[in-house]
Design a protein around this motif. Structure first.
Motif, PDB file in Angstrom:
ATOM      1  N   GLY A 114       0.816  -1.210   0.000  1.00 26.08           N
ATOM      2  CA  GLY A 114       0.000   0.000   0.000  1.00 26.08           C
ATOM      3  C   GLY A 114       0.852   1.263   0.000  1.00 26.08           C
ATOM      4  O   GLY A 114       2.057   1.222   0.257  1.00 26.08           O
ATOM      5  N   ALA A 115       0.230   2.384  -0.311  1.00 26.29           N
ATOM      6  CA  ALA A 115       0.932   3.668  -0.350  1.00 26.29           C
ATOM      7  C   ALA A 115       1.408   4.050   1.050  1.00 26.29           C
ATOM      8  O   ALA A 115       0.625   4.095   1.993  1.00 26.29           O
ATOM      9  CB  ALA A 115       0.019   4.749  -0.903  1.00 26.29           C
ATOM     10  N   ALA A 116       2.704   4.321   1.174  1.00 29.70           N
ATOM     11  CA  ALA A 116       3.303   4.712   2.455  1.00 29.70           C
ATOM     12  C   ALA A 116       3.400   6.237   2.488  1.00 29.70           C
ATOM     13  O   ALA A 116       4.371   6.817   2.013  1.00 29.70           O
ATOM     14  CB  ALA A 116       4.674   4.064   2.609  1.00 29.70           C
ATOM     15  N   ASP A 117       2.379   6.858   3.042  1.00 32.06           N
ATOM     16  CA  ASP A 117       2.324   8.323   3.054  1.00 32.06           C
ATOM     17  C   ASP A 117       2.288   8.898   4.467  1.00 32.06           C
ATOM     18  O   ASP A 117       1.992  10.069   4.660  1.00 32.06           O
ATOM     19  CB  ASP A 117       1.119   8.813   2.259  1.00 32.06           C
ATOM     20  CG  ASP A 117      -0.198   8.303   2.822  1.00 32.06           C
ATOM     21  OD1 ASP A 117      -0.185   7.502   3.779  1.00 32.06           O
ATOM     22  OD2 ASP A 117      -1.251   8.713   2.296  1.00 32.06           O
ATOM     23  N   ARG A 118       2.582   8.047   5.462  1.00 31.13           N
ATOM     24  CA  ARG A 118       2.586   8.491   6.857  1.00 31.13           C
ATOM     25  C   ARG A 118       3.378   7.507   7.694  1.00 31.13           C
ATOM     26  O   ARG A 118       3.754   6.442   7.224  1.00 31.13           O
ATOM     27  CB  ARG A 118       1.162   8.632   7.383  1.00 31.13           C
ATOM     28  CG  ARG A 118       0.353   7.347   7.389  1.00 31.13           C
ATOM     29  CD  ARG A 118      -1.154   7.574   7.531  1.00 31.13           C
ATOM     30  NE  ARG A 118      -1.635   8.294   6.367  1.00 31.13           N
ATOM     31  CZ  ARG A 118      -2.240   9.499   6.411  1.00 31.13           C
ATOM     32  NH1 ARG A 118      -2.501  10.064   7.555  1.00 31.13           N
ATOM     33  NH2 ARG A 118      -2.604  10.114   5.305  1.00 31.13           N
TER      34      ARG A 118
END
Length: 151
Positions: free
Chosen positions: A39-43
């Motif tokens: 998944g997108a790692a944005d935090r």
């Protein structure tokens, strides 16, 4: 074996205060999936209380726990490295309270305060080195156990 580094305590107080200005408090109930591998790692999060299991999907039906994290631990480092995708999954092993940081805001802060950015990157690198050392130890134990059961 080296001692686990705690991200927030590794930062000098003025830098910690600047980083904490970007934090928001969040909670996850027991068994909540926090993120999934790929998944997108944005935090990222710093765990305040509770326990989180990092896991890896090994086939369609099984996940293997690869690490356990607790209070003070950094949860998530993939936000710092392209392609910004989670390498593992994470699930709350118990109710969890954490500080959550949006990576874009933290990266902007690091650009405007290079000293903070360098300290943060070094701290994350120390966390990764410690986890690699722990994993190496676990693999040695597994190998020794496997050898004893084979012979």
């Amino acid at each position: 074996m080296t001692k686990a580094i705690k991200l927030l305590t590794a930062l000098p107080p003025p830098q910690r205060e600047r980083l904490m200005a970007l934090a928001r408090e969040v909670s996850f109930p027991e068994d909540a999936r926090i993120f999934e591998s790929g998944g997108a790692a944005d935090r990222f999060w710093v765990i305040r209380s509770g326990a989180v299991s990092l896991d890896q999907q090994v086939d369609d039906l099984r996940r293997v726990t690869v690490a356990g994290l607790g209070a003070g631990d950094l949860l998530g480092w993939s936000w710092l490295f392209p392609p910004y995708r989670w390498d593992f999954g994470a699930v709350a092993f118990s109710p969890v309270r954490a500080y959550e940081f949006e990576s874009a805001a933290v990266l902007r802060l690091c650009e405007t305060d290079p000293a903070l950015g360098l300290t943060l990157v070094r701290s994350v690198a120390e966390v990764l080195a410690h986890r690699l050392e722990m994993t190496r130890g676990q693999l040695r134990e597994q190998y020794a156990l496997h050898r004893r059961t084979m012979f």
